[in-house]
Design a protein around this motif. Structure first.
Motif, PDB file in Angstrom:
ATOM      1  N   TYR A  35       1.038  -1.363   0.109  1.00  0.00           N
ATOM      2  CA  TYR A  35      -0.471  -0.247  -0.200  1.00  0.00           C
ATOM      3  C   TYR A  35       0.149   1.501   0.096  1.00  0.00           C
ATOM      4  O   TYR A  35       1.850   0.806   0.114  1.00  0.00           O
ATOM      5  CB  TYR A  35      -1.185   0.575   1.607  1.00  0.00           C
ATOM      6  CG  TYR A  35       0.261  -0.140   2.295  1.00  0.00           C
ATOM      7  CD1 TYR A  35      -0.064   0.705   3.783  1.00  0.00           C
ATOM      8  CD2 TYR A  35       0.303  -1.518   2.801  1.00  0.00           C
ATOM      9  CE1 TYR A  35       0.766   0.855   4.335  1.00  0.00           C
ATOM     10  CE2 TYR A  35       0.462  -1.161   4.089  1.00  0.00           C
ATOM     11  CZ  TYR A  35       0.294  -0.177   5.161  1.00  0.00           C
ATOM     12  OH  TYR A  35       1.193  -0.425   5.987  1.00  0.00           O
ATOM     13  N   TRP A  36       0.030   2.076  -0.152  1.00  0.00           N
ATOM     14  CA  TRP A  36       1.271   3.620  -0.609  1.00  0.00           C
ATOM     15  C   TRP A  36      -0.296   4.343  -0.354  1.00  0.00           C
ATOM     16  O   TRP A  36      -0.609   5.174  -1.070  1.00  0.00           O
ATOM     17  CB  TRP A  36       1.927   3.927  -2.099  1.00  0.00           C
ATOM     18  CG  TRP A  36       2.938   5.255  -1.627  1.00  0.00           C
ATOM     19  CD1 TRP A  36       2.171   5.869  -2.852  1.00  0.00           C
ATOM     20  CD2 TRP A  36       3.793   5.452  -1.243  1.00  0.00           C
ATOM     21  NE1 TRP A  36       3.417   7.356  -2.433  1.00  0.00           N
ATOM     22  CE2 TRP A  36       4.685   6.025  -2.118  1.00  0.00           C
ATOM     23  CE3 TRP A  36       4.201   4.584  -0.054  1.00  0.00           C
ATOM     24  CZ2 TRP A  36       5.765   6.869  -0.831  1.00  0.00           C
ATOM     25  CZ3 TRP A  36       5.577   5.139   0.539  1.00  0.00           C
ATOM     26  CH2 TRP A  36       6.360   5.923  -0.302  1.00  0.00           C
ATOM     27  N   THR A  37      -0.007   5.347   1.088  1.00  0.00           N
ATOM     28  CA  THR A  37      -0.604   5.972   2.168  1.00  0.00           C
ATOM     29  C   THR A  37      -0.844   7.846   1.262  1.00  0.00           C
ATOM     30  O   THR A  37      -1.863   8.094   1.303  1.00  0.00           O
ATOM     31  CB  THR A  37      -0.860   5.999   3.603  1.00  0.00           C
ATOM     32  OG1 THR A  37       0.802   6.265   3.738  1.00  0.00           O
ATOM     33  CG2 THR A  37      -1.313   4.455   3.976  1.00  0.00           C
ATOM     34  N   ASP A  38       0.090   7.595   1.523  1.00  0.00           N
ATOM     35  CA  ASP A  38       1.034   8.991   0.422  1.00  0.00           C
ATOM     36  C   ASP A  38      -0.399   9.623  -1.280  1.00  0.00           C
ATOM     37  O   ASP A  38      -0.539  10.645  -1.587  1.00  0.00           O
ATOM     38  CB  ASP A  38       1.951   9.354   0.251  1.00  0.00           C
ATOM     39  CG  ASP A  38       2.823  10.686  -0.480  1.00  0.00           C
ATOM     40  OD1 ASP A  38       2.068  11.974   0.534  1.00  0.00           O
ATOM     41  OD2 ASP A  38       2.947  11.006  -1.646  1.00  0.00           O
ATOM     42  N   TYR A  39      -0.228   8.285  -1.858  1.00  0.00           N
ATOM     43  CA  TYR A  39      -0.797   8.978  -2.945  1.00  0.00           C
ATOM     44  C   TYR A  39      -2.649   8.871  -2.755  1.00  0.00           C
ATOM     45  O   TYR A  39      -3.573   9.600  -2.856  1.00  0.00           O
ATOM     46  CB  TYR A  39      -0.898   7.467  -3.885  1.00  0.00           C
ATOM     47  CG  TYR A  39      -2.095   7.211  -5.369  1.00  0.00           C
ATOM     48  CD1 TYR A  39      -1.895   8.477  -6.029  1.00  0.00           C
ATOM     49  CD2 TYR A  39      -2.746   6.792  -4.748  1.00  0.00           C
ATOM     50  CE1 TYR A  39      -3.031   8.112  -6.879  1.00  0.00           C
ATOM     51  CE2 TYR A  39      -3.594   6.335  -5.804  1.00  0.00           C
ATOM     52  CZ  TYR A  39      -4.088   7.179  -6.699  1.00  0.00           C
ATOM     53  OH  TYR A  39      -5.159   7.201  -8.631  1.00  0.00           O
ATOM     54  N   ASP A  40      -3.034   8.482  -1.663  1.00  0.00           N
ATOM     55  CA  ASP A  40      -4.747   7.857  -1.322  1.00  0.00           C
ATOM     56  C   ASP A  40      -4.365   9.049  -0.278  1.00  0.00           C
ATOM     57  O   ASP A  40      -5.720   9.982  -0.923  1.00  0.00           O
ATOM     58  CB  ASP A  40      -4.987   6.492  -0.290  1.00  0.00           C
ATOM     59  CG  ASP A  40      -4.943   5.692  -1.708  1.00  0.00           C
ATOM     60  OD1 ASP A  40      -5.637   5.478  -2.376  1.00  0.00           O
ATOM     61  OD2 ASP A  40      -4.177   4.643  -0.211  1.00  0.00           O
ATOM     62  N   GLN A  41      -4.240   9.586  -0.032  1.00  0.00           N
ATOM     63  CA  GLN A  41      -4.716  10.442   0.820  1.00  0.00           C
ATOM     64  C   GLN A  41      -4.618  11.934   0.187  1.00  0.00           C
ATOM     65  O   GLN A  41      -5.311  13.583   0.436  1.00  0.00           O
ATOM     66  CB  GLN A  41      -3.072  11.448   1.726  1.00  0.00           C
ATOM     67  CG  GLN A  41      -3.151  10.124   3.126  1.00  0.00           C
ATOM     68  CD  GLN A  41      -2.304  10.293   4.028  1.00  0.00           C
ATOM     69  OE1 GLN A  41      -1.115  10.921   3.679  1.00  0.00           O
ATOM     70  NE2 GLN A  41      -2.277   9.540   4.902  1.00  0.00           N
TER      71      GLN A  41
END
Length: 255
Positions: A35-41
């Motif tokens: 997962y890569w939360t920076d993108y979703d945020q």
């Protein structure tokens, strides 16, 4: 011993990646997800900080092993390291689900180099290289699976998603091109187009526009896509390879 599935881009609980993880776990596969939360945020749908942990707990509750890692797949050096991490913690994967993507709307009038490069890094480079590394390291001789997500770019113009359309379109050609080479390794490769799928981006107005185009009376869900992914990952799908399967509930583009 359980088979092992690596699923990329499974950060959000309502996403297709998370649904694929659950479906594969329910079939007895151990799961490793990225997962890569920076993108979703940065996206309108956002993400709660505990969603990856909650997904891992949900998967483990199904009686299988589960590991996860937050990883920027746009950095090519991270891709072999990812496979090493999977092998160290669970074993070498049998199944690769290329679900992670980058998607920001643009047109011929607004496209720029930076945005195109961001799409390319995830949708083309990461998918191609991770598939290559997975295949090169696969020594089991049979039962390998590569399943990549596409979005029906070959079916109609995607007028306001130029960078997304042309980079995801490459996934379809990758799927067809790698068939003979991966077959020699005992790996099938297929792609799934889930059609318009309510993963959290469909607002009330858009639902009213889309709903009449679905003859089955509802929008697609992440679970619909996940069930197809689960089948393509199974032993029963061992004769299916090189296919782009449009699982979109009879979506009518001309209505």
């Amino acid at each position: 011993m359980n088979r092992i599935a690596l699923v990329t881009g499974a950060s959000r609980l309502k996403g297709i990646g998370a649904a694929a993880c659950r479906a594969l776990a329910e079939s007895g596969n151990d799961i490793f997800f990225t997962y890569w939360t920076d993108y979703d945020q940065k996206m309108d749908w956002g993400i709660a900080v505990d969603e990856p942990a909650r997904l891992q707990a949900d998967i483990e509750s199904k009686g299988v092993r589960c590991e996860r890692i937050e990883l920027d797949l746009s950095q090519a050096s991270n891709l072999p390291r990812l496979l090493e991490q999977v092998e160290t913690t669970l074993g070498y994967p049998d199944i690769l689900v290329n679900n992670a993507c980058y998607s920001v709307n643009d047109t011929y009038d607004t496209i720029d180099e930076e945005n195109l490069d961001l799409h390319y890094a995830i949708n083309v480079k990461a998918v191609t290289l991770l598939t290559s590394y997975f295949a090169k390291g696969f020594k089991k001789g049979k039962g390998g699976r590569v399943i990549s997500m596409t979005s029906g770019q070959s079916l109609e113009p995607m007028r306001y998603e130029l960078s997304y359309a042309i980079t995801k379109g490459a996934v379809e050609h990758l799927t067809k091109t790698l068939v003979p080479d991966l077959a020699e390794k005992g790996i099938t490769i297929n792609a799934v187009n889930p059609g318009p799928n309510d993963t959290g981006w469909v607002d009330e107005h858009l639902e009213k526009v889309l709903l009449p185009k679905f003859p089955m009376g509802r929008l697609g869900t992440p679970e619909d896509a996940a069930q197809l992914i689960r089948f393509l990952a199974s032993e029963e799908a061992g004769w299916i390879t090189g296919q782009v399967i449009h699982s979109e509930g009879g979506f009518q583009r001309t209505t």
